[in-house]
Design a protein around this motif. Structure first.
Motif, PDB file in Angstrom:
ATOM      1  N   GLY A  61      41.426  39.607  49.422  1.00 51.01           N
ATOM      2  CA  GLY A  61      40.076  39.147  49.129  1.00 51.01           C
ATOM      3  C   GLY A  61      39.618  39.644  47.783  1.00 51.01           C
ATOM      4  N   LYS A  62      38.492  39.097  47.346  1.00 51.45           N
ATOM      5  CA  LYS A  62      37.923  39.503  46.066  1.00 51.45           C
ATOM      6  C   LYS A  62      36.876  40.569  46.340  1.00 51.45           C
ATOM      7  CE  LYS A  62      37.715  36.583  42.075  1.00 51.45           C
ATOM      8  NZ  LYS A  62      37.571  35.228  41.619  1.00 51.45           N
ATOM      9  N   LYS A  63      36.819  41.566  45.478  1.00 57.40           N
ATOM     10  CA  LYS A  63      35.768  42.579  45.598  1.00 57.40           C
ATOM     11  C   LYS A  63      34.469  41.914  45.164  1.00 57.40           C
ATOM     12  CE  LYS A  63      34.772  47.055  46.095  1.00 57.40           C
ATOM     13  NZ  LYS A  63      34.568  47.502  47.463  1.00 57.40           N
ATOM     14  N   LYS A  64      33.439  42.063  45.988  1.00 55.95           N
ATOM     15  CA  LYS A  64      32.247  41.238  45.774  1.00 55.95           C
ATOM     16  C   LYS A  64      31.471  41.593  44.514  1.00 55.95           C
ATOM     17  CE  LYS A  64      31.290  38.961  50.016  1.00 55.95           C
ATOM     18  NZ  LYS A  64      31.818  39.646  51.194  1.00 55.95           N
ATOM     19  N   ASP A  65      31.170  42.895  44.352  1.00 54.39           N
ATOM     20  CA  ASP A  65      30.266  43.260  43.272  1.00 54.39           C
ATOM     21  C   ASP A  65      30.982  43.472  41.935  1.00 54.39           C
ATOM     22  OD1 ASP A  65      31.420  45.070  44.864  1.00 54.39           O
ATOM     23  OD2 ASP A  65      29.952  46.659  44.588  1.00 54.39           O
ATOM     24  N   LEU A  66      32.325  43.407  41.946  1.00 49.00           N
ATOM     25  CA  LEU A  66      33.062  43.641  40.706  1.00 49.00           C
ATOM     26  C   LEU A  66      33.746  42.361  40.253  1.00 49.00           C
ATOM     27  CD1 LEU A  66      34.661  47.061  41.600  1.00 49.00           C
ATOM     28  CD2 LEU A  66      33.008  46.670  39.779  1.00 49.00           C
ATOM     29  N   ASP A  67      33.881  42.224  38.941  1.00 46.07           N
ATOM     30  CA  ASP A  67      34.532  41.042  38.399  1.00 46.07           C
ATOM     31  C   ASP A  67      36.039  41.277  38.333  1.00 46.07           C
ATOM     32  OD1 ASP A  67      33.206  38.785  38.004  1.00 46.07           O
ATOM     33  OD2 ASP A  67      33.253  38.863  35.807  1.00 46.07           O
ATOM     34  N   ASN A  68      36.805  40.270  38.715  1.00 46.07           N
ATOM     35  CA  ASN A  68      38.260  40.343  38.591  1.00 46.07           C
ATOM     36  C   ASN A  68      38.882  41.580  39.225  1.00 46.07           C
ATOM     37  OD1 ASN A  68      38.330  37.920  37.378  1.00 46.07           O
ATOM     38  ND2 ASN A  68      38.542  38.702  35.285  1.00 46.07           N
ATOM     39  N   VAL A  69      38.384  41.945  40.378  1.00 50.06           N
ATOM     40  CA  VAL A  69      39.009  43.021  41.151  1.00 50.06           C
ATOM     41  C   VAL A  69      39.301  42.469  42.535  1.00 50.06           C
ATOM     42  CG1 VAL A  69      38.728  45.301  42.160  1.00 50.06           C
ATOM     43  CG2 VAL A  69      37.849  44.837  39.874  1.00 50.06           C
ATOM     44  N   TRP A  70      40.528  42.677  43.007  1.00 51.40           N
ATOM     45  CA  TRP A  70      40.907  42.142  44.305  1.00 51.40           C
ATOM     46  C   TRP A  70      41.259  43.270  45.269  1.00 51.40           C
ATOM     47  CZ3 TRP A  70      41.978  39.686  39.751  1.00 51.40           C
ATOM     48  CH2 TRP A  70      41.596  38.353  39.649  1.00 51.40           C
ATOM     49  N   ILE A  71      41.349  42.909  46.544  1.00 46.16           N
ATOM     50  CA  ILE A  71      41.686  43.904  47.560  1.00 46.16           C
ATOM     51  C   ILE A  71      43.084  43.606  48.080  1.00 46.16           C
ATOM     52  CG2 ILE A  71      41.016  44.933  49.755  1.00 46.16           C
ATOM     53  CD1 ILE A  71      38.196  43.588  49.138  1.00 46.16           C
ATOM     54  N   LYS A  72      43.943  44.621  48.080  1.00 42.93           N
ATOM     55  CA  LYS A  72      45.316  44.443  48.555  1.00 42.93           C
ATOM     56  C   LYS A  72      45.394  44.634  50.070  1.00 42.93           C
ATOM     57  CE  LYS A  72      47.697  47.189  45.797  1.00 42.93           C
ATOM     58  NZ  LYS A  72      48.872  47.801  45.179  1.00 42.93           N
ATOM     59  N   ALA A  73      46.590  44.412  50.600  1.00 43.91           N
ATOM     60  CA  ALA A  73      46.785  44.477  52.048  1.00 43.91           C
ATOM     61  C   ALA A  73      46.359  45.831  52.623  1.00 43.91           C
ATOM     62  CB  ALA A  73      48.244  44.206  52.379  1.00 43.91           C
ATOM     63  N   ASP A  74      46.635  46.911  51.914  1.00 40.17           N
ATOM     64  CA  ASP A  74      46.336  48.235  52.454  1.00 40.17           C
ATOM     65  C   ASP A  74      44.894  48.662  52.173  1.00 40.17           C
ATOM     66  OD1 ASP A  74      46.620  48.432  49.780  1.00 40.17           O
ATOM     67  OD2 ASP A  74      48.092  50.050  49.790  1.00 40.17           O
ATOM     68  N   GLY A  75      44.093  47.736  51.638  1.00 43.85           N
ATOM     69  CA  GLY A  75      42.698  48.056  51.408  1.00 43.85           C
ATOM     70  C   GLY A  75      42.440  48.616  50.015  1.00 43.85           C
ATOM     71  N   SER A  76      43.497  48.960  49.291  1.00 44.27           N
ATOM     72  CA  SER A  76      43.286  49.494  47.948  1.00 44.27           C
ATOM     73  C   SER A  76      42.932  48.354  46.995  1.00 44.27           C
ATOM     74  CB  SER A  76      44.534  50.229  47.465  1.00 44.27           C
ATOM     75  OG  SER A  76      45.581  49.306  47.287  1.00 44.27           O
ATOM     76  N   LEU A  77      42.319  48.718  45.863  1.00 43.61           N
ATOM     77  CA  LEU A  77      41.866  47.703  44.921  1.00 43.61           C
ATOM     78  C   LEU A  77      42.911  47.490  43.834  1.00 43.61           C
ATOM     79  CD1 LEU A  77      38.157  48.833  44.526  1.00 43.61           C
ATOM     80  CD2 LEU A  77      39.101  47.080  46.036  1.00 43.61           C
ATOM     81  N   ILE A  78      42.907  46.287  43.294  1.00 44.05           N
ATOM     82  CA  ILE A  78      43.790  46.013  42.168  1.00 44.05           C
ATOM     83  C   ILE A  78      42.994  45.259  41.102  1.00 44.05           C
ATOM     84  CG2 ILE A  78      44.743  43.925  43.274  1.00 44.05           C
ATOM     85  CD1 ILE A  78      47.408  44.741  41.823  1.00 44.05           C
ATOM     86  N   THR A  79      43.063  45.765  39.894  1.00 43.65           N
ATOM     87  CA  THR A  79      42.301  45.152  38.810  1.00 43.65           C
ATOM     88  C   THR A  79      43.138  44.094  38.129  1.00 43.65           C
ATOM     89  OG1 THR A  79      43.146  46.732  37.233  1.00 43.65           O
ATOM     90  CG2 THR A  79      41.089  47.310  38.346  1.00 43.65           C
TER      91      THR A  79
END
Lengths: 223, 477
Positions: free
Chosen positions: B102-120
């Protein structure tokens, strides 16, 4: 002078090469190559020891032969692999591209090796420091192979394959340096032609590898 | 000691002919059946996706692709949906695949990986650079990165999986599905459905699509999902025949004689082909506790014309292990909810009918018409003249009715030994009971069957609990 060089029963083929100025050791080492290669092919197809392909164990066998004393060769090999492993963990968070990463690895391994050589000198192991440069360079470059396997198949497999490579190279070293083998080649150089039919057989052989009997042991109960 | 050794040698000889080893796989199957052109299709994910799609097979949708640094710089990151999978075109063994949920809501171009960690977006770019560089490709040659729709995990599989999506590996040879395995991602495999990386492989019975033995990693046989009490055998794979037909079609289209098809099931869109494999692994044999070589030998030389024929041959040749196993353990036969039954009437008269297996009924009952045909006509007609009107048909009167029958009428009858008083929502009745033997699934059952008019019902015979003691019932069959 090699002990077998002076026998009066020298094979005419050898005689021919010696008269043309080919050194005896070079002649023997080159003829040893197909024998070691066949040995590696046999281990792969029939026993199931993979190692890093055929080139790496072959070249390391010859690197061992070129170092004075196999223990120094093994020490250098282990240093290279150890450095490769440590660097993998250090470099992981940087997420570097492949070639620069290998270049950094090579740098660190080279420094490590210099350290080992100096350490050897310190403990009056002059044999280590006086190892000629080419076997050392050869062994440094196997770090690339090691890194490639680490990326493709993971750390565990890379270590297993490194150990297998070391095992094959040590066996190869003892085969190539056995007096019996050298004597046989000196007397009957044409014997290496036998590796051709052996390899044709190996190349056509479709039986289970020895390692596969262990791998599929569980199925045996249900056959 | 020596005897044991000889026995072992014989076993090894047998194993050689049944188990497929690396040498034989490469020389006897990949070399002659997977020609270079076909292998190129399998090794190029974008190409195989395109070809399969053009032929009408379901594959995950392609969202976008990046072929060079330039395309990477100009890539429109806003065009990506919330969830996607990033893959190297020539990757293998699940390496280099990155799944975003999924996409992180409040941040631009940041996604959420399978383990819940973020990826820019920068890490994504770096990963794509690695792919372009060939870090994950078969021979280390430069590669293409592509984005693909993320499949939704089927609810059925949810408890069995860690993070990723399970897939089903099917070996297809000569248009016949020869062996199958469900691959479940684990914590060890980091959400990847790859056995080498520590996923669980579970063998699948070819005819029923039910899982059998489970293998964790390369060698370990397990029964439950590690650290849980979730049984791995007995999972029924949904859409089993669709999956098999997808795999066979994929073989026809890719022209790969010896194919490992990887198929995943999407919660919304059903089975989809996610990958074709020209060099399928051999561990599938352990998960099925069976040798692949023997199966391939059985299939080679057959002329299979249609997909459904291929499925049927596969099921006939390599299915039914579960039933056989159950029958072996329990000594009972597995039957389905409708079975063919051979009724044996008076004077050895035989009639074959379809019977409904009804575990809700205690005794079996037969249509009056059939009973007449079996030679009980005169007896039944006699019985129909009997008068039971002096008793109301109620549970408390059951014994009285039976006693009354014994005293008043039984002496006149030869075949009708007893009566059954049946109370049911649709009406209670008193029925004659006749001793009729029947044969079902090669078992002779000595039964007492009650007779009733079943004319308006679908099956002229139902078999009740009392006659089912020798059987197990599989409702999926």
């Amino acid at each position: 002078m090699h002990p077998y060089q002076q026998t009066d029963i020298l094979n005419p083929i050898i005689n021919f090469f010696l008269q043309k100025g080919v050194p005896f050791d070079t002649f023997i080492l080159i003829l040893m190559l197909p024998i070691i290669a066949t040995f590696i092919a046999f281990l792969r197809q029939v026993v199931g020891i993979k190692a890093f392909g055929i080139y790496t164990p072959l070249i390391i066998t010859f690197a061992f032969l070129a170092t004075n004393g196999i223990k120094y060769g093994i020490a250098i090999f282990l240093t290279v692999i150890l450095a490769g492993m440590i660097m993998r963990f250090i470099l992981k968070p940087f997420r570097l591209l492949y070639l620069p990463r290998v270049a950094i690895m090579l740098t660190i391994v080279a420094i490590f090796l210099l350290g080992i050589l100096a350490l050897g000198g310190n403990f009056r192991r002059t044999g280590l420091a006086s190892v000629s440069i080419f076997p050392i360079l050869i062994m440094i470059t196997i770090v690339e192979k090691f890194v490639a396997v680490q990326i493709e198949k993971g750390d565990r497999i890379a270590i297993i394959l490194a150990i297998e490579t070391l095992f094959i190279s040590i066996c190869g070293y003892f085969i190539a340096s056995s007096l019996w083998m050298i004597k046989t080649i000196t007397l009957f150089p044409w014997i290496i032609l036998f590796t051709l039919p052996i390899n044709i057989f190996l190349g056509k052989w479709t039986g289970l590898r020895l390692s596969e009997y262990f791998r599929f042991k569980e199925i045996f109960k249900h056959l | 000691m020596i005897l044991r050794f000889i026995k072992k040698i014989f076993l090894y000889k047998k194993a050689r002919h049944q188990i497929l080893g690396m040498n034989s796989r490469n020389l006897d199957f990949i070399r002659p059946f997977n020609l270079k052109k076909a292998k190129e299709i399998a090794d190029n994910k974008l190409l195989s996706k395109k070809i399969l799609r053009e032929n009408g097979l379901a594959v995950p949708n392609l969202i976008g692709r990046i072929r060079s640094r330039e395309e990477l710089e100009n890539f429109n990151w806003q065009s990506l949906p919330e969830g996607f999978a990033l893959k190297p075109n020539r990757g293998f063994g699940g390496e280099g695949i990155l799944v975003v949920y999924g996409k992180k809501k409040d941040l631009d171009n940041v996604w959420i990986k399978a383990d819940g960690s973020l990826i820019t977006v920068n890490s994504l770019k770096n990963h794509i650079n690695n792919i372009l560089d060939g870090s994950f490709s078969l021979s280390g040659t430069p590669d293409i990165a592509f984005f693909e729709e993320r499949l939704k995990l089927l609810k059925l599989f949810k408890p069995y999986c860690y993070k990723g999506i399970p897939d089903i590996r099917i070996i297809v040879f000569n248009k016949v599905p020869t062996m199958a395995m469900l691959r479940l991602p684990t914590k060890l495999s980091n959400g990847k459905a790859n056995l080498q990386q520590g996923a669980i492989g579970v063998g699948i019975d070819m005819s029923s699509g039910i899982t059998t033995t489970a293998l964790w990693g390369k060698k370990k046989i397990i029964e439950y999902i590690p650290e849980t009490r979730l049984l791995l055998s007995g999972i029924k794979i949904p859409c089993w025949n669709d999956i098999l037909s997808l795999a066979i079609r994929a073989q026809e289209i890719s022209n790969m004689g010896f194919l490992g098809a990887d198929i995943a099931i999407d919660e919304n869109n059903g089975p989809m082909i996610i990958e074709l494999n020209a060099r399928p692994g051999l561990s599938i044999q352990i998960a099925n506790l069976s040798g692949l070589k023997e199966r391939l030998k059985k299939v080679s030389g057959l002329k299979i014309k249609t997909v459904s024929r291929g499925i049927r041959v596969g099921a006939d040749l390599f299915g039914g292990e579960i039933e056989e196993e159950l029958e072996e353990i329990s000594g009972k036969k597995v039957i389905s909810t409708v079975e063919k039954v051979k009724l044996i009437g008076k004077d050895g008269k035989e009639i074959e009918v379809e019977a409904k297996i009804d575990t809700g009924a205690y005794s079996s009952s037969l249509d009056i018409e059939l009973a007449n045909k079996l030679g009980y006509k005169t007896e039944i007609e006699k019985f129909q003249k009997f008068d039971f009107s002096c008793y109301e048909i109620k549970p408390e009167n059951e014994q009285k009715i039976k006693n009354f029958f014994e005293k008043q009428y039984k002496s006149n009858l030869s075949d009708i030994k007893n009566i059954a008083v049946i109370f049911s929502a649709s009406g209670s009745s008193i029925r004659p009971v006749i001793k009729i033997n029947f044969e079902m699934n090669k078992e002779l059952i000595i039964s007492k069957i009650n007779i009733i008019n079943r004319k308006s019902l679908k099956y002229p015979l139902i078999i009740g609990k009392r006659d089912l003691k020798k059987f197990l019932i599989d409702v999926n069959k």
